[in-house]
Design a protein around this motif. Structure first.
Motif, PDB file in Angstrom:
ATOM      1  N   ASN A  87       0.817  -1.330   0.071  1.00 52.44           N
ATOM      2  CA  ASN A  87       0.081   0.196   0.179  1.00 52.44           C
ATOM      3  C   ASN A  87       0.933   1.343  -0.082  1.00 52.44           C
ATOM      4  O   ASN A  87       0.376   2.383   0.323  1.00 52.44           O
ATOM      5  CB  ASN A  87      -0.903  -0.121   1.214  1.00 52.44           C
ATOM      6  CG  ASN A  87      -0.160  -0.134   2.396  1.00 52.44           C
ATOM      7  OD1 ASN A  87       0.947  -0.160   2.693  1.00 52.44           O
ATOM      8  ND2 ASN A  87      -1.164  -0.218   3.521  1.00 52.44           N
ATOM      9  N   ARG A  88       2.197   1.231  -0.156  1.00 49.39           N
ATOM     10  CA  ARG A  88       3.029   2.245  -0.104  1.00 49.39           C
ATOM     11  C   ARG A  88       3.170   2.886  -1.517  1.00 49.39           C
ATOM     12  O   ARG A  88       3.554   2.093  -2.666  1.00 49.39           O
ATOM     13  CB  ARG A  88       4.566   1.949   0.270  1.00 49.39           C
ATOM     14  CG  ARG A  88       4.653   1.807   1.917  1.00 49.39           C
ATOM     15  CD  ARG A  88       5.799   1.280   2.401  1.00 49.39           C
ATOM     16  NE  ARG A  88       5.921   1.591   3.773  1.00 49.39           N
ATOM     17  CZ  ARG A  88       7.079   0.940   4.445  1.00 49.39           C
ATOM     18  NH1 ARG A  88       8.255   0.726   3.810  1.00 49.39           N
ATOM     19  NH2 ARG A  88       7.094   1.219   5.645  1.00 49.39           N
ATOM     20  N   TRP A 142       6.144   7.261   3.867  1.00 47.82           N
ATOM     21  CA  TRP A 142       5.367   6.704   2.788  1.00 47.82           C
ATOM     22  C   TRP A 142       3.975   7.214   2.907  1.00 47.82           C
ATOM     23  O   TRP A 142       3.364   6.995   3.891  1.00 47.82           O
ATOM     24  CB  TRP A 142       5.424   5.286   2.965  1.00 47.82           C
ATOM     25  CG  TRP A 142       6.920   4.729   2.776  1.00 47.82           C
ATOM     26  CD1 TRP A 142       7.441   4.353   1.460  1.00 47.82           C
ATOM     27  CD2 TRP A 142       7.810   4.499   3.885  1.00 47.82           C
ATOM     28  NE1 TRP A 142       8.664   4.287   1.799  1.00 47.82           N
ATOM     29  CE2 TRP A 142       8.967   4.206   3.152  1.00 47.82           C
ATOM     30  CE3 TRP A 142       7.759   4.745   5.078  1.00 47.82           C
ATOM     31  CZ2 TRP A 142      10.110   3.759   3.728  1.00 47.82           C
ATOM     32  CZ3 TRP A 142       8.757   4.450   5.966  1.00 47.82           C
ATOM     33  CH2 TRP A 142      10.244   3.929   5.289  1.00 47.82           C
ATOM     34  N   ARG A 191       0.473   6.248   1.795  1.00 48.07           N
ATOM     35  CA  ARG A 191      -0.297   5.014   1.504  1.00 48.07           C
ATOM     36  C   ARG A 191      -1.453   4.970   1.005  1.00 48.07           C
ATOM     37  O   ARG A 191      -2.421   6.043   1.178  1.00 48.07           O
ATOM     38  CB  ARG A 191      -0.179   4.044   2.903  1.00 48.07           C
ATOM     39  CG  ARG A 191       1.321   4.108   3.358  1.00 48.07           C
ATOM     40  CD  ARG A 191       1.392   3.151   4.446  1.00 48.07           C
ATOM     41  NE  ARG A 191       0.277   3.331   5.418  1.00 48.07           N
ATOM     42  CZ  ARG A 191      -0.186   2.381   6.432  1.00 48.07           C
ATOM     43  NH1 ARG A 191       0.680   1.292   6.599  1.00 48.07           N
ATOM     44  NH2 ARG A 191      -0.933   2.598   7.096  1.00 48.07           N
TER      45      ARG A 191
END
Ligand SMILES: O=C(O)CCC(=O)C(=O)O
Ligand SMILES: [Fe+2]
Length: 207
Positions: A126-127, A192, A194
């Motif tokens: 999900n990054r 990150w 996401r």
């Protein structure tokens, strides 16, 4: 977060998939984040990649220590707020559907490195966007510790000096990168943006 700045970032991301800028944030904020990072050094822990029982293997790939940012002091809170404004601006212009932002301080000791890797494997993470903000005053070429950014074909496209205030943002799935061994202690904030990968049997993020 000024409109002009978020425009510059989103245009660069749309155009080439990455954004690199020296002195990206006010010097005072960088100084305060640096102090916070230094103050919280006792809480830094070995960074993991995936499962914690892979610890020994991890040490071959990276040997930095990290501390997750939670916004517990003013500098962290201001930084997280800037990233939140950026998240909203990016979603508005690039429709990436970014859901949240996670970030940690990282400390590479002398000799510290992070071998070539991608932060997200296509379709498996999900990054979506990686950010790195450096917190090292007066970094010189001979201090080493460059971030090397490669394209998806494996060609080197950028070599970034981890000098205080330099911000790098790139599409997590598209750009393999590495930190070459540093000759000086090297502090940064890696983060990150996401997307939400919740499914019916898995709630994301975990609470
Ligand atoms: O510190 C850097 O320049 C990059 C760090 C990195 O690649 C990571 O934490 O995934
Ligand atoms: Fe990385």
């Amino acid at each position: 977060m000024e409109d002009a700045w978020s425009n510059e970032i989103t245009e660069s991301l749309a155009h080439c998939g990455y954004y690199i800028k020296t002195n990206a944030l006010p010097e005072r904020l960088i100084d305060e984040l640096t102090l916070t990072a230094q103050d919280s050094k006792p809480q830094f822990q070995s960074a993991g990649i995936g499962r914690s029982d892979d610890h020994q293997i991890n040490q071959v790939i990276r040997n930095d220590t990290i501390h997750w940012i939670t916004g517990t002091d003013q500098a962290q809170a201001i930084y997280l707020n800037e990233m939140e404004l950026l998240r909203v601006a990016i979603n508005r212009r690039l429709y990436l559907g970014l859901f949240d932002y996670e970030a940690h301080f990282a400390n590479y000791p002398i000799g510290g490195f992070y071998k070539k890797h991608v932060d997200a494997f296509k379709g498996q993470s999900n990054r979506v966007l990686t950010t790195v903000l450096y917190l090292n005053k007066h970094w010189r070429e001979e201090d080493q510790g460059h971030l090397l950014l490669y394209n998806s074909k494996g060609s080197l496209i950028k070599s970034v000096l981890p000098d205080a205030g330099t911000l790098v943002i790139f599409l997590s799935e598209e750009f393999p990168h590495e930190v070459i061994p540093t000759a000086r202690e090297r502090l940064s904030i890696a983060g990150w943006f996401r997307i939400n990968t919740s499914t019916s049997d898995k709630v994301d993020p975990p609470t």
